[in-house]
Structure formats: C-alpha cells, structure tokens
Scaffold this active site. Structure first.
Site, mmCIF file in Angstrom:
data_model
loop_
_atom_site.group_PDB
_atom_site.id
_atom_site.type_symbol
_atom_site.label_atom_id
_atom_site.label_comp_id
_atom_site.label_asym_id
_atom_site.label_seq_id
_atom_site.Cartn_x
_atom_site.Cartn_y
_atom_site.Cartn_z
ATOM 1 N N CYS A 77 0.810 -1.285 0.081
ATOM 2 C CA CYS A 77 -0.036 -0.421 -0.104
ATOM 3 C C CYS A 77 0.785 1.335 0.050
ATOM 4 O O CYS A 77 0.355 2.484 -0.228
ATOM 5 C CB CYS A 77 -1.102 -0.047 1.096
ATOM 6 N N HIS A 317 -9.218 3.263 -1.634
ATOM 7 C CA HIS A 317 -7.810 2.980 -1.544
ATOM 8 C C HIS A 317 -7.256 2.031 -2.897
ATOM 9 O O HIS A 317 -7.124 0.845 -2.674
ATOM 10 C CB HIS A 317 -7.732 2.132 -0.205
#
Lengths: 373, 373
Positions: A77, A317
C-alpha cells in the site's frame, strides 16, 4: 540538491471497471505535468501492486513518455509514496533532473469485496487479512481503555465528512451511530470504518527546488520496511515501523517539534489506523490518539487537521495510487488551493503511508514525508 | 565511485513447487553474501514479476535482512538485471554502500505450461503471446533468408549442450534433428527452442570496487524501456531496443570495439532471440547472426562464446531470477571459476536481458551490462 514537488494530479477515483488503466493514468499524469509547467521528463517511477507485468512502460508510453527509464516499484500500500521517495532520491543525487512518480491501481476488475489473501500467505490463511489485523489492534486498544467505539467512529465521521468537501467518492455525512450501525466486518470495525477498494491514479512531478511559490519542497522523507510486528513489542501492528521511519523523516527535515506541522494525511485504511498512526508519529501521546477526532483536534479548524481530503476512508484505496493522492492533497494544502477544506496558513505538512502487504505482515513498508518550508 | 559485483549466488533452478520462495531466495542470497565476504548490507533490490505483493521485505526478513530499505522492482523478464542496475546506481551515487540485488520467481505454483496473457493485454488476446511474438521474428528472418531452420536449431543444440556442463536442469545432448523434431509450439519454434518456465533465485552483491581480484567491476550498464516494436521499423521485435540500450552501455563502459568482448550471456528465451540479439548488440552484422552458432563462433572454444551457462534454454526462465543468473555466470567466467565451460582468459563479458511484458509488447525493458576491466 533540495527537491520539490513541482506538480500533482489525480484521476477520478471510485469504481471504474470500464476505464482502461492507461486512461486513468493519463488523467492523473496530464494534470500533474500541466501543473508542473513545461520541462522534459527524464524518468518515471510507477507504483502499483496489482498492475500487470510491464504496466509501467505501457502506461508511460500511452501517456507519451516513451523511451525514457520507467521503473515499476512495489511496496504494497506504500507503493505510491515509494515512487515519490525514489523520484526524490534520483533528483537529490543528480541521477535525473525531472522525474514523474505515478501511482495507479484498478481493483474493480480484479476482484469483488475484500482483498483475498495469497495462497502462500500464512497470516492470510490463518484469517489475518488486513481488516482482521487492524481489528486486533482496535480490540487491544479497547481492552486497555486506549480507545472507545465512539472514538473509532469519530474518525470515520470526520474523514467521510471531509470527503464531502473534497468531492471524494465515498465521502458522506454520517452520525457516529450510523458508522457503528453499519455491517460488521471485523469486530469492532464496521463497514464504514473500512476503506473501500477502488480504481484510481495519482501523479507527482519532482525536480530541483528553485523557490517558485507553487513548488513545494520535500523537506524530509524516509522509507523503511520489514519487522513491523513482533509479539515481543509493547505496541500493536505498525506502530514501531511508523515511529522509526517518522523519526528518520523528522531528522532529515530538521523538524524538532511535530507541533510545527499544520496538516497531515495519514494511512486511515481503517479508523484504528489513523489513531495508532497519530500516536506513532508523535502527534498524540500513546493511548491518547483516540481522543483527537472526538474532541475535534484533528478536524478541519482543529489544531492539526488530519486527512482533510477525507483520507482512504472517503477516497477509497486504489493501493498504488493512495500515497500520491495523499501527496497531492498536502501539496495543494500548502499552496492554499483547497477551497472549502483549506487549512488556513498551512506551511508544513506530513504524509504517511503504511504498506501492509497482501502476502503477510512481514511484507511491511512505510514512507513518511515532511513537505513545505 | 566505480562499482563492482562483490559476490554472486544461485539457488537450484527447475521445478520446485514444494519449496518456499523464501527458501529459494535464501539459497541464492546466502551464497552471494558468503561469496562477497563480510560487510553490512545497506539495501536490497528485489526483482520479481509474479511474486506476491510485499514479497521483497518478506524474503529479505526471512534471510535475516530486516529493517533496511527493500524495494521490489519489476520490468518483466529484465527485472533481475534491473535490480542490478538500481543497485549499481545506488552505490555509484553514494546513496548506499553495499547493496544486494536479488531476483526470484516461483512459476510452477502459479500455472502450468505457457504464460497466459493478461485479460487486459490486447496483444495477448490477439494471440501475440511471447512464443508467437518470437515466432513472427523467426518467420520473417526465414522469409528474408537471414536464418534457416538448421541455424535456429544450432542455437538450441549449443545452449542445451553448454547446460550439461553447467549442471543446468534443462541441459542435454541433442542433435539438430531432435530439436527440430520436438513438438511445434509456434511455427517455426519447436519445444526445445523455447525456454522452460521455472523456479529459482539468483543474487549479486554490489559495492564500491577496491581492485580485489575476485571483485568484478561493472564497467558500464544501461537500461531502457518502451517503444520496442514499431511497424515502421525495419527490424523485428526487440532489435531496436537492444541496439539502443547496448550502445549506451558501450559508451558508459568506454568500449570502442565489441570484438573486445570475450564472453556474453544474452536473452535466449527462444532460439531466434539469441540470433536477433547478437545482431542488435553488434556481435554480428544484420542478417548474419544465424551463422554464429552453426559455424561454432559462439560455442565454447569459439571466437565469442555466447551463453556458456546454457542460457535460458538450459537453465529455464524464472523471470525475475534470470538476469542475475546471467550476471553470476559472467562474473564467475571473469574470475576463471567455470570449470569445464570456462572461457579461457575471459576478461570482458556482457549481459543482456530483454523484458517482454506479460501485459503486451509495449511493456518492454532491456538492460545491458559490460562487466570486467
């Protein structure tokens, strides 16, 4: 060489299974290049997690950047801010002059619902997918009295409300009751406390700082990986890594007092993430992070607004794009371009991204940047 | 700072679905570290194509390298030599002192048979998977008389025979008839002219060159991406990119005459690949590359032995590991450590890796390195 972000750009975020990944990238990249002003690009760092092999050069070529070095980097991420870090290092060391950091992800075409653990991922097979991992941290914080359900909900209320102002696709006006009453995902984290998977791209152009007002200097940046969770640690998952990396970023930035920070974008993949991160960053004492959203300290108009963009909770996200979307928000905050969500007089901002790693808790990466002058 | 390869190491190659990726990495990494001699490692660049998100830090941690920067890089089949290039640049620019480049891939657990094109890959959907792409080049070369079936087969005969000497898993003693008589994969490329998918890891330790005899200086290295195929080009797929990147590597190395090269490892994913590459590198005139294996010029004992290790055809092609396996071979050739396949008096060697990109021909990357002094 002191480096600066010369321009930033975002594509639309949200669910766009019908859009080509190159088209999403072009939206972000063309805006960033226009924002930066004219000048040749020497190299591209592409941050993506799920992007297919060769996606970097393919996207760069589709955007008219053929023939220059294009490197795809992956740190889960944190891939987007890792691309920024590599771009910064390349400019700082004189390897390249003007570099694009581009983050992108198209998740809606890859799967539905939560990210499935890899077959080879022992934590995932044991049920320790990311929501569960964060839920363990939340449970422990609840157990020790460091956070309440209301305080968790307050983070989601704040960020989703900020997202309304920024036009984020998952922004909204919710009460704490609505947050807590949404479907349970991993106790105590309810659906509205979890960031949605999404499609999107974000870009930043990095070059030597020449003092032009619209350029935002990268005052300090640090990256670290590995060893994020240790059962012998007194802290929950992620805390030690964020603390260690942030202290290196502060040292690089010559930042003596975190109270000098005016605004921050941090990795609120789940509500508890923002709370633990603010403690690890030193923006709250340990065990006190839960109070910040509840008391309004981290709201717009508060002492240190956190996630004025709405964060991952409101933006969604798209893994590789997230870090550079955070950077874009802070850059525009420091330029005073954020309209209704502008943090007045913001001069110094922070970006923090945490990479969990689909393949397990060992695959951790964290990038912390202090932007502004 | 002049950089050098201080140590190299390979895991076993072949089919190892039962082995953990970390165990394969450890085999390569521990050998490379031992080969390099004692000294702290400052950073790790991991090259992999199919490795799951977060695999870099996970593998590094499993190998005892926790807490230092670990960056996973991807440029399709060139990912391993891209890791070497990034390690070299980091040392050259003083960013880090001692850096590990690690390439790894476990393909046997991911799929059986050929690599399937991505859904999003227009070339793949059109049937232009890598074997077909190389077959088009071979057909054209046959059509213009630049290569014969016998000459294609001679490349496989040579490399698979070299593999017998190096202990490569797919080495063997074959006649040209056996090569040409094996199952047709993409006309005119038969099974034994195609590199097998495989599992494996390879590592190189890079640091400042101090002149120690066992250190092999990186005399020049270059990387390029994108724009590898253009219907307006007079050349087949890959030629233009390899030519362009190799000329930059030669310039960086101060190499005036490719005849000074004593040995080369090039990307023989398919027999035609070695032929086209030797022409693009300038080791043969255009249209003359097909003769080199047939006449023995590129055999052991020939003028410029090519793929003394057996190349991808004999070693198999674990995507991210391949480039560093090539580097390991050239480094050990220049140290005189290659036993029965040693190229006598080798002082200057070349590595070339070509990344096709599972996601289409646009996703191209090439790295060329000149090693030795």
């Amino acid at each position: 060489v002191t480096t600066a972000v010369l321009g930033v750009g975002l594509s639309r975020f949200g669910r766009h299974p019908d859009r080509d990944l190159c088209a999403l990238a072009w939206e972000a990249l063309s805006r960033a290049l226009e924002d930066a002003g004219p000048g040749p690009v020497d190299a591209v760092y592409v941050g993506t997690v799920l992007g297919p092999s060769g996606v970097g050069p393919r996207v760069a070529r589709a955007c008219g950047l053929a023939g220059i070095p294009v490197l795809t980097v992956e740190t889960a991420c944190a891939s987007g801010t890792t691309a920024l870090f590599e771009a910064h290092e390349a400019v700082r060391l004189g390897r390249y002059r003007r570099v694009v950091a581009l983050g992108l992800e198209q998740m809606s075409t890859a799967f539905a619902g939560a990210i499935h653990p890899e077959e080879s991922d022992p934590e995932g097979r044991a049920g320790l997918a990311l929501p569960a991992l964060y839920a363990l941290a939340a449970s422990r914080y609840q157990d020790t009295g460091a956070v309440t359900a209301e305080q968790l909900a307050a983070v989601a209320v704040k960020n989703r409300a900020n997202g309304l102002l920024s036009g984020a696709p998952y922004g909204g006006s919710y009460s704490r009751g609505e947050i807590l009453g949404s479907r349970m995902i991993a106790d105590p984290l309810t659906l509205l406390q979890c960031c949605p998977t999404a499609d999107g791209a974000a870009a930043a152009v990095v070059g030597p700082w020449d003092g032009t007002p619209e350029q935002v200097p990268i005052r300090g940046i640090a990256s670290g990986t590995g060893g994020a969770w240790d059962h012998r640690s007194a802290h929950v998952w992620g805390f030690d890594l964020v603390r260690r990396v942030s202290r290196r970023a502060y040292a690089a930035a010559g930042l003596d007092d975190v109270a000098d920070l005016d605004v921050a974008e941090v990795h609120d993949a789940f509500t508890i993430g923002e709370i633990v991160t603010l403690e690890a960053l030193g923006l709250a004492e340990e065990g006190e992070g839960g109070k910040l959203a509840e008391t309004g300290e981290t709201a717009l108009g508060g002492k240190v607004p956190v996630n004025p963009s709405g964060g991952l909770l409101a933006r969604g996200h798209p893994l590789g794009a997230t870090g550079l979307a955070q950077v874009a928000e802070i850059v525009n905050q420091l330029r005073g371009r954020c309209g209704a969500r502008q943090v007045e007089g913001a001069r110094l901002g922070l970006v923090e991204t945490m990479g969990g790693g689909v393949s397990g808790i060992d695959g951790n990466a964290c990038v912390v940047a202090v932007l502004g002058s």
